[in-house]
Enzyme design. Sequence first.
Site, PDB file in Angstrom:
ATOM      1  N   HIS A  44      -9.565  -0.453  -6.524  1.00  0.00           N
ATOM      2  CA  HIS A  44      -8.475  -1.335  -6.947  1.00  0.00           C
ATOM      3  C   HIS A  44      -8.947  -2.619  -7.617  1.00  0.00           C
ATOM      4  O   HIS A  44      -8.195  -3.219  -8.368  1.00  0.00           O
ATOM      5  CB  HIS A  44      -7.578  -1.687  -5.755  1.00  0.00           C
ATOM      6  CG  HIS A  44      -6.681  -0.550  -5.335  1.00  0.00           C
ATOM      7  ND1 HIS A  44      -7.168   0.690  -4.985  1.00  0.00           N
ATOM      8  CD2 HIS A  44      -5.322  -0.458  -5.225  1.00  0.00           C
ATOM      9  CE1 HIS A  44      -6.151   1.488  -4.669  1.00  0.00           C
ATOM     10  NE2 HIS A  44      -5.030   0.814  -4.810  1.00  0.00           N
ATOM     11  N   GLU A  87      -4.901  -7.139   7.413  1.00  0.00           N
ATOM     12  CA  GLU A  87      -6.023  -7.124   6.478  1.00  0.00           C
ATOM     13  C   GLU A  87      -7.060  -8.192   6.799  1.00  0.00           C
ATOM     14  O   GLU A  87      -7.470  -8.972   5.937  1.00  0.00           O
ATOM     15  CB  GLU A  87      -5.511  -7.257   5.037  1.00  0.00           C
ATOM     16  CG  GLU A  87      -6.514  -6.708   4.019  1.00  0.00           C
ATOM     17  CD  GLU A  87      -5.926  -6.587   2.634  1.00  0.00           C
ATOM     18  OE1 GLU A  87      -4.989  -5.803   2.458  1.00  0.00           O
ATOM     19  OE2 GLU A  87      -6.416  -7.284   1.748  1.00  0.00           O
ATOM     20  N   LYS A 125       3.497  -3.963   3.833  1.00  0.00           N
ATOM     21  CA  LYS A 125       3.370  -4.936   2.734  1.00  0.00           C
ATOM     22  C   LYS A 125       4.634  -4.874   1.883  1.00  0.00           C
ATOM     23  O   LYS A 125       5.050  -3.790   1.456  1.00  0.00           O
ATOM     24  CB  LYS A 125       2.150  -4.626   1.872  1.00  0.00           C
ATOM     25  CG  LYS A 125       0.837  -5.041   2.516  1.00  0.00           C
ATOM     26  CD  LYS A 125      -0.322  -4.892   1.552  1.00  0.00           C
ATOM     27  CE  LYS A 125      -1.619  -5.330   2.213  1.00  0.00           C
ATOM     28  NZ  LYS A 125      -2.799  -5.063   1.344  1.00  0.00           N
ATOM     29  N   LYS A 181      -4.012   6.263   6.115  1.00  0.00           N
ATOM     30  CA  LYS A 181      -3.388   4.937   5.992  1.00  0.00           C
ATOM     31  C   LYS A 181      -2.853   4.481   7.349  1.00  0.00           C
ATOM     32  O   LYS A 181      -2.983   3.312   7.737  1.00  0.00           O
ATOM     33  CB  LYS A 181      -2.268   4.999   4.946  1.00  0.00           C
ATOM     34  CG  LYS A 181      -1.476   3.716   4.815  1.00  0.00           C
ATOM     35  CD  LYS A 181      -1.866   2.870   3.648  1.00  0.00           C
ATOM     36  CE  LYS A 181      -1.336   1.462   3.747  1.00  0.00           C
ATOM     37  NZ  LYS A 181      -0.759   0.919   2.572  1.00  0.00           N
ATOM     38  N   GLU A 207      -4.614   8.128  -5.105  1.00  0.00           N
ATOM     39  CA  GLU A 207      -4.637   7.487  -3.780  1.00  0.00           C
ATOM     40  C   GLU A 207      -4.985   8.510  -2.685  1.00  0.00           C
ATOM     41  O   GLU A 207      -5.618   8.173  -1.692  1.00  0.00           O
ATOM     42  CB  GLU A 207      -3.286   6.823  -3.473  1.00  0.00           C
ATOM     43  CG  GLU A 207      -2.874   5.721  -4.449  1.00  0.00           C
ATOM     44  CD  GLU A 207      -3.566   4.371  -4.223  1.00  0.00           C
ATOM     45  OE1 GLU A 207      -4.343   4.224  -3.265  1.00  0.00           O
ATOM     46  OE2 GLU A 207      -3.320   3.465  -5.046  1.00  0.00           O
ATOM     47  N   HIS A 257      -6.832  -2.829 -10.718  1.00  0.00           N
ATOM     48  CA  HIS A 257      -5.796  -3.839 -10.976  1.00  0.00           C
ATOM     49  C   HIS A 257      -6.055  -4.556 -12.291  1.00  0.00           C
ATOM     50  O   HIS A 257      -5.130  -4.846 -13.060  1.00  0.00           O
ATOM     51  CB  HIS A 257      -5.771  -4.889  -9.857  1.00  0.00           C
ATOM     52  CG  HIS A 257      -4.996  -4.448  -8.647  1.00  0.00           C
ATOM     53  ND1 HIS A 257      -5.274  -4.908  -7.378  1.00  0.00           N
ATOM     54  CD2 HIS A 257      -3.954  -3.604  -8.520  1.00  0.00           C
ATOM     55  CE1 HIS A 257      -4.431  -4.351  -6.524  1.00  0.00           C
ATOM     56  NE2 HIS A 257      -3.620  -3.560  -7.184  1.00  0.00           N
ATOM     57  N   ARG A 291      -8.758  -2.982   6.653  1.00  0.00           N
ATOM     58  CA  ARG A 291      -7.702  -2.622   5.702  1.00  0.00           C
ATOM     59  C   ARG A 291      -8.143  -2.812   4.253  1.00  0.00           C
ATOM     60  O   ARG A 291      -7.635  -2.128   3.359  1.00  0.00           O
ATOM     61  CB  ARG A 291      -6.424  -3.420   6.005  1.00  0.00           C
ATOM     62  CG  ARG A 291      -5.239  -2.953   5.178  1.00  0.00           C
ATOM     63  CD  ARG A 291      -3.913  -3.431   5.740  1.00  0.00           C
ATOM     64  NE  ARG A 291      -2.815  -2.980   4.900  1.00  0.00           N
ATOM     65  CZ  ARG A 291      -1.539  -3.037   5.214  1.00  0.00           C
ATOM     66  NH1 ARG A 291      -1.176  -3.520   6.379  1.00  0.00           N
ATOM     67  NH2 ARG A 291      -0.610  -2.605   4.396  1.00  0.00           N
ATOM     68  N   ARG A 327      16.550 -14.125   7.723  1.00  0.00           N
ATOM     69  CA  ARG A 327      15.224 -14.204   8.362  1.00  0.00           C
ATOM     70  C   ARG A 327      14.705 -12.847   8.839  1.00  0.00           C
ATOM     71  O   ARG A 327      13.859 -12.757   9.726  1.00  0.00           O
ATOM     72  CB  ARG A 327      15.223 -15.191   9.530  1.00  0.00           C
ATOM     73  CG  ARG A 327      15.496 -16.615   9.092  1.00  0.00           C
ATOM     74  CD  ARG A 327      14.935 -17.615  10.088  1.00  0.00           C
ATOM     75  NE  ARG A 327      15.167 -18.963   9.639  1.00  0.00           N
ATOM     76  CZ  ARG A 327      16.277 -19.637   9.888  1.00  0.00           C
ATOM     77  NH1 ARG A 327      17.243 -19.098  10.611  1.00  0.00           N
ATOM     78  NH2 ARG A 327      16.415 -20.867   9.439  1.00  0.00           N
ATOM     79  N   ASN A 330      -8.632  -0.765  -0.571  1.00  0.00           N
ATOM     80  CA  ASN A 330      -8.712  -1.360  -1.902  1.00  0.00           C
ATOM     81  C   ASN A 330      -9.768  -0.671  -2.777  1.00  0.00           C
ATOM     82  O   ASN A 330     -10.007  -1.099  -3.901  1.00  0.00           O
ATOM     83  CB  ASN A 330      -9.055  -2.849  -1.754  1.00  0.00           C
ATOM     84  CG  ASN A 330      -8.476  -3.681  -2.865  1.00  0.00           C
ATOM     85  OD1 ASN A 330      -7.337  -3.452  -3.271  1.00  0.00           O
ATOM     86  ND2 ASN A 330      -9.253  -4.612  -3.391  1.00  0.00           N
ATOM     87  N   HIS A 389      -0.431   2.712 -12.089  1.00  0.00           N
ATOM     88  CA  HIS A 389      -1.340   2.154 -11.082  1.00  0.00           C
ATOM     89  C   HIS A 389      -2.428   3.168 -10.681  1.00  0.00           C
ATOM     90  O   HIS A 389      -3.623   2.869 -10.710  1.00  0.00           O
ATOM     91  CB  HIS A 389      -0.510   1.727  -9.868  1.00  0.00           C
ATOM     92  CG  HIS A 389      -1.324   1.258  -8.714  1.00  0.00           C
ATOM     93  ND1 HIS A 389      -1.979   0.050  -8.713  1.00  0.00           N
ATOM     94  CD2 HIS A 389      -1.616   1.842  -7.523  1.00  0.00           C
ATOM     95  CE1 HIS A 389      -2.623  -0.101  -7.568  1.00  0.00           C
ATOM     96  NE2 HIS A 389      -2.422   0.978  -6.836  1.00  0.00           N
TER      97      HIS A 389
HETATM   98  N1  GLY Z   1      -2.108  -0.794  -0.500  1.00  0.00           N
HETATM   99  C1  GLY Z   1      -3.122  -1.267   0.326  1.00  0.00           C
HETATM  100  C2  GLY Z   1      -2.628  -1.741   1.655  1.00  0.00           C
HETATM  101  O1  GLY Z   1      -1.528  -1.435   2.035  1.00  0.00           O
HETATM  102  O2  GLY Z   1      -3.320  -2.439   2.320  1.00  0.00           O
END
Ligand code: GLY
Length: 373
Positions: free
Chosen positions: A262, A251, A144, A241, A186, A266, A255, A122, A259, A279
């Site tokens: 993206h 998000e 993330k 960031k 980026e 993507h 946040r 957990r 994107n 990417h």
């Molecule tokens: N890669 C975008 C974020 O971490 O929100």
Amino acid sequence: MTTDLIVTTSSGSYPVVVAAGALASLPARLAALGLRGTLWLVSDAAVATAYGTPLADRLQAAGFRVQRHAVPSGEASKSQDQLWRLYDWLLGAGVERRDAVLALGGGVIGDLAGYAAASVLRGIALIQLPTTLLAMVDAAVGGKTGINHPLGKNLIGAFHQPRLVLADTETLASLPRRELCAGWAEVIKHGVIRDAGLFSELEQLAAEQDWGAGGFRGWQSADARLTERLTAIIRRAVAVKVEVVSRDEREQGERITLNYGHTLGHAIEALTDDWALLHGEAVAVGMHAAARIAVAMGLCSAELVARQRRLLQAYGLQVALPHGLDPEAVLAVALRDKKVLAGRIRWVLPTALGSVVVRDDVPEALVRAVLAS
Ligand code: GLY
């Protein structure tokens, strides 16, 4: 000597260190965090020998118990199969709650090992040790974690904030030039969305260097002044960031501005032969298209598009849609993106350098026209 950047989240705050030679400070930093259990070092097979072995030796010399596991390089490793191998290894060798997973590598390792850390027992502590530019500037910061599903990228995962992010820019000297260039996308993105000064610094550096038509040549570690300059630029991009995720961990709002580029990026990545486009390369194409959409919507000047295009090209990136890609197919895949809300794509569009808006009213015909031209 620079001060650490600090991410603040609902579960506490953590430092983000960006410096040449930063890995040498890892044992002292882990001790300062009070992490005394076993360290489960997961590394990308490509960096396991060059950086994993000396790091494990250094940690053991400092009195830590270290277990090691290498994961094959590449996006295909963000899979259920590799995740289960990690669980087998962790649980088979007796992982405990007080232990920590150390993720040494690019975004694939950070996401995969991060999700293992988020879910085993957990959740145990996670330390992100990014060795690619893309991971330093984006993936390793913000919590993330996850794996891919056959139906799409990053569809299985969790937010699990690391206790520390330590980015040693010396590791970039051995990164293939193509991957470095993909990472610059980026960095440039962070300039466009929030930091016009960072964008200007990147322009100035490119103007001073004699890179020729192909743009950025790679990391010349012998040039200490250039390493210092690039490290400062990367740190500034990471700071963007850090600020964004500190204000919007889950998000719910700002946040999503990360994107930028993206939505189409993507889709392009997914449509180009088994992720053949890196990417960052796909994001560069997506940024160019998004900026052109913004001009067509009267949100920003054509000069912004031109400056962004010149900067992307100076850092070795292409902006045109890859040859043979059907704009209609790109749009169809973009509409399936998990950031689509109520069937409408949320576009991150620039209004000026350092500033973006989120719009869900971009006509599909306009996107088609931009992609087709
Ligand atoms: N890669 C975008 C974020 O971490 O929100």
